[in-house]
Write a protein that holds these residues in place. Structure first.
Motif, PDB file in Angstrom:
ATOM      1  N   UNK A 120       2.075  13.908   4.214  1.00 13.49           N
ATOM      2  CA  UNK A 120       2.808  13.063   3.273  1.00 13.49           C
ATOM      3  C   UNK A 120       1.879  12.001   2.691  1.00 13.49           C
ATOM      4  N   UNK A 121       0.878  11.584   3.466  1.00 12.98           N
ATOM      5  CA  UNK A 121      -0.073  10.595   2.979  1.00 12.98           C
ATOM      6  C   UNK A 121      -0.632   9.747   4.099  1.00 12.98           C
ATOM      7  N   UNK A 122      -1.096   8.555   3.731  1.00 14.03           N
ATOM      8  CA  UNK A 122      -1.730   7.663   4.712  1.00 14.03           C
ATOM      9  C   UNK A 122      -1.291   6.217   4.528  1.00 14.03           C
ATOM     10  N   UNK A 123      -1.106   5.566   5.672  1.00 10.16           N
ATOM     11  CA  UNK A 123      -0.901   4.123   5.678  1.00 10.16           C
ATOM     12  C   UNK A 123      -2.271   3.460   5.759  1.00 10.16           C
ATOM     13  N   UNK A 222     -10.291   1.320   7.303  1.00 11.51           N
ATOM     14  CA  UNK A 222     -11.009   2.518   6.878  1.00 11.51           C
ATOM     15  C   UNK A 222     -12.431   2.184   6.449  1.00 11.51           C
ATOM     16  N   UNK A 223     -13.264   3.214   6.343  1.00 13.75           N
ATOM     17  CA  UNK A 223     -14.644   3.010   5.892  1.00 13.75           C
ATOM     18  C   UNK A 223     -14.691   2.642   4.409  1.00 13.75           C
ATOM     19  N   UNK A 224     -13.711   3.131   3.648  1.00 18.01           N
ATOM     20  CA  UNK A 224     -13.642   2.830   2.226  1.00 18.01           C
ATOM     21  C   UNK A 224     -12.560   1.786   1.972  1.00 18.01           C
ATOM     22  N   UNK A 225     -12.820   0.907   1.016  1.00 20.35           N
ATOM     23  CA  UNK A 225     -11.788  -0.061   0.643  1.00 20.35           C
ATOM     24  C   UNK A 225     -10.568   0.658   0.085  1.00 20.35           C
ATOM     25  N   UNK A 226      -9.410   0.057   0.268  1.00 19.54           N
ATOM     26  CA  UNK A 226      -8.180   0.678  -0.210  1.00 19.54           C
ATOM     27  C   UNK A 226      -7.975   0.394  -1.694  1.00 19.54           C
ATOM     28  N   UNK A 227      -7.644   1.442  -2.473  1.00 18.97           N
ATOM     29  CA  UNK A 227      -7.337   1.215  -3.884  1.00 18.97           C
ATOM     30  C   UNK A 227      -6.083   0.367  -4.072  1.00 18.97           C
ATOM     31  N   UNK A 228      -5.280   0.244  -2.999  1.00 21.49           N
ATOM     32  CA  UNK A 228      -4.072  -0.570  -3.068  1.00 21.49           C
ATOM     33  C   UNK A 228      -4.362  -2.054  -2.858  1.00 21.49           C
ATOM     34  N   UNK A 229      -5.564  -2.368  -2.306  1.00 21.39           N
ATOM     35  CA  UNK A 229      -5.950  -3.763  -2.032  1.00 21.39           C
ATOM     36  C   UNK A 229      -7.476  -3.820  -2.078  1.00 21.39           C
ATOM     37  N   UNK A 230      -8.084  -3.531  -3.242  1.00 26.19           N
ATOM     38  CA  UNK A 230      -9.537  -3.336  -3.337  1.00 26.19           C
ATOM     39  C   UNK A 230     -10.382  -4.569  -3.021  1.00 26.19           C
ATOM     40  N   UNK A 231      -9.807  -5.754  -3.131  1.00 29.25           N
ATOM     41  CA  UNK A 231     -10.584  -6.965  -2.847  1.00 29.25           C
ATOM     42  C   UNK A 231     -10.763  -7.224  -1.355  1.00 29.25           C
ATOM     43  N   UNK A 232     -10.021  -6.499  -0.524  1.00 32.13           N
ATOM     44  CA  UNK A 232     -10.101  -6.706   0.921  1.00 32.13           C
ATOM     45  C   UNK A 232     -11.227  -5.860   1.517  1.00 32.13           C
ATOM     46  N   UNK A 233     -12.183  -6.479   2.235  1.00 31.85           N
ATOM     47  CA  UNK A 233     -13.297  -5.713   2.813  1.00 31.85           C
ATOM     48  C   UNK A 233     -12.845  -4.827   3.966  1.00 31.85           C
ATOM     49  N   UNK A 234     -13.711  -3.900   4.353  1.00 32.84           N
ATOM     50  CA  UNK A 234     -13.437  -3.039   5.503  1.00 32.84           C
ATOM     51  C   UNK A 234     -13.981  -3.697   6.770  1.00 32.84           C
ATOM     52  N   UNK A 235     -13.499  -3.249   7.909  1.00 28.31           N
ATOM     53  CA  UNK A 235     -14.048  -3.742   9.178  1.00 28.31           C
ATOM     54  C   UNK A 235     -15.514  -3.356   9.310  1.00 28.31           C
ATOM     55  N   UNK A 284       3.672   1.174  -4.364  1.00 31.45           N
ATOM     56  CA  UNK A 284       4.184  -0.202  -4.452  1.00 31.45           C
ATOM     57  C   UNK A 284       4.512  -0.796  -3.093  1.00 31.45           C
ATOM     58  N   UNK A 285       4.735   0.078  -2.108  1.00 31.99           N
ATOM     59  CA  UNK A 285       4.989  -0.424  -0.752  1.00 31.99           C
ATOM     60  C   UNK A 285       3.778  -0.184   0.154  1.00 31.99           C
ATOM     61  N   UNK A 286       2.606   0.057  -0.468  1.00 33.47           N
ATOM     62  CA  UNK A 286       1.365   0.129   0.300  1.00 33.47           C
ATOM     63  C   UNK A 286       1.076   1.447   0.988  1.00 33.47           C
ATOM     64  N   UNK A 287       1.600   2.557   0.435  1.00 37.83           N
ATOM     65  CA  UNK A 287       1.391   3.869   1.057  1.00 37.83           C
ATOM     66  C   UNK A 287       0.744   4.806   0.043  1.00 37.83           C
ATOM     67  N   UNK A 288      -0.318   5.493   0.457  1.00 32.05           N
ATOM     68  CA  UNK A 288      -0.985   6.478  -0.403  1.00 32.05           C
ATOM     69  C   UNK A 288      -0.380   7.854  -0.143  1.00 32.05           C
ATOM     70  N   UNK A 289       0.293   8.403  -1.154  1.00 34.20           N
ATOM     71  CA  UNK A 289       0.986   9.681  -0.982  1.00 34.20           C
ATOM     72  C   UNK A 289       0.148  10.844  -1.482  1.00 34.20           C
ATOM     73  N   UNK A 290       0.089  11.905  -0.675  1.00 28.65           N
ATOM     74  CA  UNK A 290      -0.533  13.166  -1.087  1.00 28.65           C
ATOM     75  C   UNK A 290      -0.052  14.250  -0.131  1.00 28.65           C
ATOM     76  N   UNK A 291       0.005  15.482  -0.625  1.00 26.42           N
ATOM     77  CA  UNK A 291       0.555  16.575   0.181  1.00 26.42           C
ATOM     78  C   UNK A 291      -0.540  17.553   0.605  1.00 26.42           C
ATOM     79  N   UNK A 292      -0.126  18.598   1.290  1.00 25.66           N
ATOM     80  CA  UNK A 292      -1.069  19.631   1.741  1.00 25.66           C
ATOM     81  C   UNK A 292      -0.313  20.915   2.004  1.00 25.66           C
TER      82      UNK A 292
END
Length: 320
Positions: A120-123, A222-235, A284-292
């Motif tokens: 369904x996707x990723x949080x 995650x290793x990559x910044x989130x497109x939903x919050x791109x200004x936030x750095x990764x760990x 809009x609620x912070x979830x990246x949706x994709x199927x498989x």
């Protein structure tokens, strides 16, 4: 002759058994089980998907929350349900990737007891702190924790929160109290109130509070910044080298669910998940949706088991 007739009758009954037929599926309401409580990220995703799925299948799809044991109770319930397509699980990394390594006695097999339907996707998981904590970066948080041993605490609402918190504590050698919760809403309420210092939460639950200024976000997992919050750095950028945690979601059915039903569910769910309007709602609620495909999801679950097992071991977590 009598014996032959009995065999033929039995064979006919099996052939027309509702559990084995897919041509009239669905003919009654379908239950989509959520492994966490009302208001949790997975509950939100379930409800966004359930409505269009009801329309597509011309049958009611009911969302049923069954929180507890980091999703293990819901997973066990679905694993033991009839394999007829009427009971599905919104599976996440908690019951299917992490629980087998966090608990000593798990009464289901995350691979053998389920039939994957689709991802369904990723949080996106982010580290948030109460504004009373004098830290605006992960580096400052670690420095504060080292200077004030025992003063920091972290809440967890699922296995992602447990493993992420323990990984940070182990990596930075912090004296930090772990406060577990059954679901995200009560956990984040205690962080908002300042009763707990911080937590790793999904964007779905945490982003509104970050936007309002009630919580401060420090990094994503995650290793990559989130497109939903791109200004936030990764760990990883913040110095916790190689930290990469994918909090995934997907729909599974009990093992032995007829392939025709799985194919039908996969087809309708992929149309819904990949629909731009649904993607936008979930974004809009912070979830990246994709199927498989079902097969792709099956392989993914197996890979994630190995990955989460390593993360649990590396964090020094002992199964309970």
């Amino acid at each position: 002759m009598k014996k032959l007739c009995l065999i033929l009758v039995a064979a006919g009954a099996a052939l027309f058994s509702p559990a084995l037929r897919a041509d009239d599926y669905p003919s009654k309401p379908i239950t989509l089980v959520n492994a966490f409580g009302p208001g949790s990220g997975s509950d939100t995703v379930c409800r966004v998907i359930a409505q269009p799925l009801s329309v597509a299948l011309k049958e009611t799809v009911i969302v049923e929350d069954r929180p507890g044991a980091s999703g293990a109770l819901a997973a066990l319930y679905v694993a033991r349900s009839a394999p007829d397509g009427y009971t599905l699980l919104m599976a996440t990394n908690s019951p299917l990737s992490a629980v087998p390594f966090l608990m000593k006695n798990v009464s289901y097999d995350p691979v053998k007891d389920f039939t994957p339907v689709t991802r369904v996707g990723s949080f996106t998981l982010m580290l948030v702190v109460n504004p009373s904590v004098p830290a605006r970066t992960v580096k400052e948080l670690i420095e504060y924790g080292k200077a004030n041993p025992g003063k920091l605490s972290f809440a967890s609402a699922n296995t992602s929160g447990i493993v992420a918190g323990e990984t940070l504590r182990h990596w930075a050698e912090l004296d930090m109290l772990h406060v577990p919760y059954k679901s995200s809403p009560p956990a984040i309420q205690d962080v908002l109130a300042g009763r707990v210092s911080m937590m790793f939460t999904d964007l779905t639950t945490g982003l509104p509070h970050v936007r309002s200024g009630a919580l401060r976000a420090l990094a994503v997992t995650r290793l990559q910044r989130s497109p939903l919050f791109p200004e936030l750095p990764t760990l990883d950028e913040a110095g916790v080298t190689g930290f990469d945690m994918d909090s995934w979601a997907g729909i599974v059915a009990p093992a032995q669910t007829p392939p025709a039903i799985v194919t039908q569910l996969n087809r309708e769910l992929r149309k819904i998940i990949d629909d731009p309007d649904v993607k936008s709602k979930l974004s809009n609620v912070g979830f990246e949706a994709f199927s498989s495909t079902s097969k792709e999801f099956e392989g993914f679950v197996k890979v994630q088991l190995g990955k989460w097992g390593k993360m649990v071991r590396d964090a020094g977590i002992q199964p309970e």
